[in-house]
Design a protein around this motif. Structure first.
Motif: not given
Length: 125
Positions: A37-39, A43-46, A91, A93-94
């Motif tokens: 995911y990235r944020q 912004m929201q995490r996507e 962003a 990154y998760y």
């Protein structure tokens, strides 16, 4: 306790490449699905990319052809190869994983969701 630990984030110029890594550790476990995911700021995490236990991958449209998600089962490691980076890829990154942990008598739990702490990717011109 299962832990996910990302690395590989960095500052890179537009058009450059980076490879992110995420190591899963902690006890005896089975990794089910994993994802990146990235944020971006404000912004929201996507969701960016997803990989199943069997290796099936899916990507959000705007990274298709540029990003590749993969996993090394033997090393309990997830990767995200990012090529042709754009400014909008900036962003945190998760790493995300659904992991089943062993609780005895040969059995694993149904799986819980775990997150890494995030790694910063900054793309600049």
């Amino acid at each position: 306790q299962v832990q996910l630990s990302e690395s590989g984030g960095a500052w890179v110029q537009v058009g450059g490449s980076l490879r992110l890594s995420c190591v899963v550790s902690g006890g005896i476990f089975n990794i089910n699905t994993m994802a990146w995911y990235r944020q971006a700021p404000g912004m929201q995490r996507e969701l960016v990319a997803h990989i199943t236990r069997s290796g099936t991958t899916k990507y959000v449209d705007y990274v298709k052809g540029r990003f590749t998600i993969s996993r090394d089962v033997a090393k309990d490691t997830l990767y995200l190869q990012m090529n042709s980076l754009k400014l909008e890829d900036t962003a945190v990154y998760y790493c995300n994983g659904n992991v089943s942990t062993y609780y005895g008598l040969g059995m694993f739990d149904a799986g819980y969701e775990y997150w890494g702490q995030g790694t910063q990717v900054t793309v600049s011109s």
